[in-house]
Design a protein around this motif. Sequence first.
Motif, short mmCIF file in Angstrom:
data_model
loop_
_atom_site.label_atom_id
_atom_site.label_comp_id
_atom_site.label_asym_id
_atom_site.label_seq_id
_atom_site.Cartn_x
_atom_site.Cartn_y
_atom_site.Cartn_z
N GLN A 136 0.81 -1.22 0.00
CA GLN A 136 0.00 0.00 0.00
C GLN A 136 0.85 1.27 0.00
O GLN A 136 0.30 2.38 0.03
N GLY A 137 2.18 1.12 0.00
CA GLY A 137 3.05 2.28 -0.11
C GLY A 137 3.66 2.77 1.19
O GLY A 137 4.32 3.82 1.21
N GLU A 138 3.44 2.06 2.31
CA GLU A 138 4.05 2.47 3.57
C GLU A 138 5.58 2.36 3.48
O GLU A 138 6.11 1.49 2.81
N LYS A 139 6.26 3.26 4.20
CA LYS A 139 7.72 3.24 4.24
C LYS A 139 8.15 2.93 5.67
O LYS A 139 7.90 3.73 6.59
N LEU A 140 8.78 1.80 5.85
CA LEU A 140 9.13 1.31 7.18
C LEU A 140 10.63 1.50 7.44
O LEU A 140 11.43 1.59 6.51
N TRP A 141 10.99 1.55 8.72
CA TRP A 141 12.41 1.62 9.07
C TRP A 141 12.68 0.71 10.26
O TRP A 141 11.77 0.28 10.97
N GLY A 142 13.96 0.40 10.45
CA GLY A 142 14.35 -0.44 11.57
C GLY A 142 15.85 -0.37 11.79
O GLY A 142 16.56 0.40 11.13
N ALA A 143 16.33 -1.17 12.73
CA ALA A 143 17.75 -1.20 13.08
C ALA A 143 18.43 -2.41 12.45
O ALA A 143 17.82 -3.48 12.35
N LEU A 144 19.67 -2.23 12.02
CA LEU A 144 20.50 -3.32 11.53
C LEU A 144 21.54 -3.62 12.60
O LEU A 144 22.46 -2.82 12.83
N VAL A 145 21.41 -4.76 13.26
CA VAL A 145 22.17 -5.04 14.47
C VAL A 145 23.04 -6.28 14.30
O VAL A 145 22.55 -7.33 13.89
N GLN A 146 24.32 -6.12 14.60
CA GLN A 146 25.19 -7.29 14.80
C GLN A 146 24.98 -7.70 16.26
O GLN A 146 25.49 -7.02 17.17
N LEU A 147 24.24 -8.77 16.49
CA LEU A 147 23.75 -9.08 17.84
C LEU A 147 24.87 -9.17 18.87
O LEU A 147 24.72 -8.71 20.01
N TYR A 148 26.01 -9.76 18.49
CA TYR A 148 27.10 -9.95 19.45
C TYR A 148 27.70 -8.63 19.92
O TYR A 148 28.37 -8.58 20.96
N LEU A 164 18.23 -8.67 22.55
CA LEU A 164 17.43 -8.53 21.33
C LEU A 164 16.00 -8.12 21.68
O LEU A 164 15.41 -7.25 21.02
N ALA A 165 15.44 -8.73 22.72
CA ALA A 165 14.09 -8.36 23.15
C ALA A 165 14.04 -6.88 23.57
O ALA A 165 13.10 -6.15 23.23
N HIS A 166 15.08 -6.46 24.30
CA HIS A 166 15.17 -5.06 24.73
C HIS A 166 15.28 -4.13 23.52
O HIS A 166 14.62 -3.08 23.46
N MET A 167 16.08 -4.52 22.55
CA MET A 167 16.27 -3.71 21.35
C MET A 167 14.96 -3.58 20.58
O MET A 167 14.62 -2.50 20.08
N LEU A 168 14.23 -4.67 20.47
CA LEU A 168 12.93 -4.62 19.79
C LEU A 168 12.00 -3.61 20.45
O LEU A 168 11.33 -2.82 19.76
N GLU A 169 11.95 -3.65 21.76
CA GLU A 169 11.06 -2.75 22.49
C GLU A 169 11.43 -1.29 22.25
O GLU A 169 10.56 -0.44 22.02
N LYS A 170 12.73 -1.00 22.27
CA LYS A 170 13.17 0.38 22.10
C LYS A 170 12.95 0.87 20.66
O LYS A 170 12.51 2.00 20.44
N VAL A 171 13.27 0.03 19.68
CA VAL A 171 13.05 0.43 18.28
C VAL A 171 11.56 0.66 18.03
O VAL A 171 11.17 1.64 17.37
N ALA A 172 10.72 -0.22 18.58
CA ALA A 172 9.27 -0.06 18.41
C ALA A 172 8.78 1.23 19.09
O ALA A 172 7.87 1.90 18.57
N ASP A 173 9.37 1.59 20.23
CA ASP A 173 8.98 2.81 20.92
C ASP A 173 9.10 4.04 20.03
O ASP A 173 8.32 4.99 20.16
N TYR A 174 10.09 4.04 19.14
CA TYR A 174 10.33 5.20 18.28
C TYR A 174 9.76 5.03 16.88
O TYR A 174 10.08 5.79 15.97
N GLY A 175 8.90 4.01 16.70
CA GLY A 175 8.20 3.85 15.45
C GLY A 175 8.83 2.89 14.47
O GLY A 175 8.33 2.74 13.35
N GLY A 176 9.92 2.21 14.86
CA GLY A 176 10.57 1.25 13.98
C GLY A 176 9.76 -0.02 13.82
O GLY A 176 9.00 -0.41 14.72
#
Length: 684
Positions: A136-148, A164-176
């Motif tokens: 539908q044309g949405e533009k998404l963003w996220g983090a590229l993480v080297q987990l180690y 990783l769970a913590h990172m997901l929560e924080k990225v989602a908080d800012y709209g990722g």
Amino acid sequence: MTLNKLDQAAQDAGISLRFINAHGESETISDETKRALLAVMETPTGKAPPLPPVQVFAARSKRQLTPQGSGTFSWQLQTEQGKSFSGEVQGGELLTLPPRLSQGYHLLTLRKGRQQWQTRIIIAPRRCFIPESIEQGEKLWGALVQLYTLRSDDNWGIGDFGDLAHMLEKVADYGGDFVGLNPLHALYPAQPENASPYSPTSRRWLNVLYIDVNRLEDFQRSQSAQRWWARAKTRQALEQARAAEFVDYSAVAELKLTALRFAWQRFQPRAADDASFQQFIVEGGDHLRYQAAFDGILAERSQQHPDEWGWANWPEGWRNALLPEVQQWCAQHEDEIQFWSWLQWVAQEQFAICCQISQELGMEVGLYRDLAVGVAQGSAETWQDPELYKLGASVGAPPDRLGPQGQNWSLPPLDPHVMRARGYQPFIDLLRANMRDCGALRIDHVMALLRLWWIPYGESADKGAYVAYPVHDLLAILALESQRHRCMVIGEDLGTVPKEIVSLLRNSGIFSWKVLFFEQHGDGSYRQPHEYPAQSIASASTHDLPTLAGFWGFKDLSLGHKLGLYKESVLIPLLGQRDKQKQALLDALHQMNTLPARQSKVASRVSFTPLLNRGFHRYLARTDSALLGLQPEDWLAMTSPVNVPGTVDEYPNWRRKLSVTLEEMFRGKVPGLLTAVNTGRRKR
């Protein structure tokens, strides 16, 4: 033009007789290379059966086969859903499959007298899965993480699934909407310094060092574990591992495996009655069993032979999983096999929880995984299936301007003839293992679906040749598994991309990768955000390239010179080229008004400030790419790379951590940066 016998044999096996070199010239493959690669391959011999072992039909293609031979054949088609169809066909005549045959894997049996032949019929969709919001044309963003690389107040010196769970929560908080990861493939816990995620022991199982021990109830409730945990020596080792600038894999492995054995001792009496664990064992089958056996044998041998690398250095009777000595060891060490199998189960469970968290947070993609191009020569995969992996060859890349000798990655290739003879089951299993519990899969060196540069073992990279892969079949299966797992596909298509695969990838719904540094016009100017294709993921950099701050400050070039990668004669032109790139980038940022007008327009006068960093991120946020992946290293303006291609021991690759903990990272300037990115992505 009539080919000689050698050239005809090579061409029939899929070996390209020539290729276009870095200078744009056609170069012929030597006869020695052709013979060496033919000797390695399992090319079909003898009389061909009436039907091939597998037949793949993409969407809207005619579903017809022609049995070879004479006389009358009876046929029966058993569908994946359990329906049965049958009939007769004359040899040499068309056999049309039943109409409205559903997508999936079906079995066609052909009989004539007492003989019978079986063919796997694969019906595939036209394109890979794409989320409706992106359609539908949405533009998404996220983090590229080297987990180690993740630091936190709780981890044990290496990023883990808790982080990783913590990172997901924080990225989602800012709209990722996603967190992209390095390959999570199984490595070598008994030899943890072999840390490259792109040289794994198996691509079907996970790296158990990513287990978050703190979240294991059996560790928390084990009295023995808690006594060990409370010792001053343990706490000191943990703090040292946590504080280290680079991941100390040996220290991490010793701490985690000690703790995990305590947890296993408490879980073991319940193992036989745990339905989830037992189901995992059954589903994993022999592949899991021999992965666990490999880990156990390697752990045992590493105590006596710490410098021994790869099963090829084991005694002759141990160099294959099915040999009698190995079978005897397995029979005598069932508890050890159960332990290593349990670690895989725990890792899979914790990763699945991270996927569930991403869904609960409403992330559109959630997690995306990375599929490496192969496994290491001395890996568990090659140990248990030497027929599939051709140990007499290695994959890499032909010579080019930056690598005059070419590249040899020391990864044995999959034999396309063996894959086809097995109905592509190894490829299907690989996709299923990597598409579970995630919303996207990145395929490293996606050109491997079309061709790979095979190098005869022991030869230099310039002595190789391209070997073709059944790209149409592989793309069809990729689309089928992608739709079934609702997992979109991203193809790492950087570098030289053959023209014949570009449209195939696009038409198959596979997303391209667009790196800011490389997106230039012929005159050197940088592409504007609206010029980025929607069916792509944009990023500033990758794990193989400098960070934004490193690029701007020439840090990668000075490091390369220091490590001996660039001679003075090579370095000087590269510095001049970088000056031009920086100016062109600064011009692009000003043109898009992602920098204040007061900011100098002369790149040589501009240092890498938070203002410039935000300008880069705002620019990337405006790209028309459906996905945008950002690295935490760039949020933090770090300059040191995580990997320097072309080095082995010269630089601590795959070890450099982030400069701050997760807790600290989201308290400084990063929140404002991510808010600006999210605002830029949401503007339509």
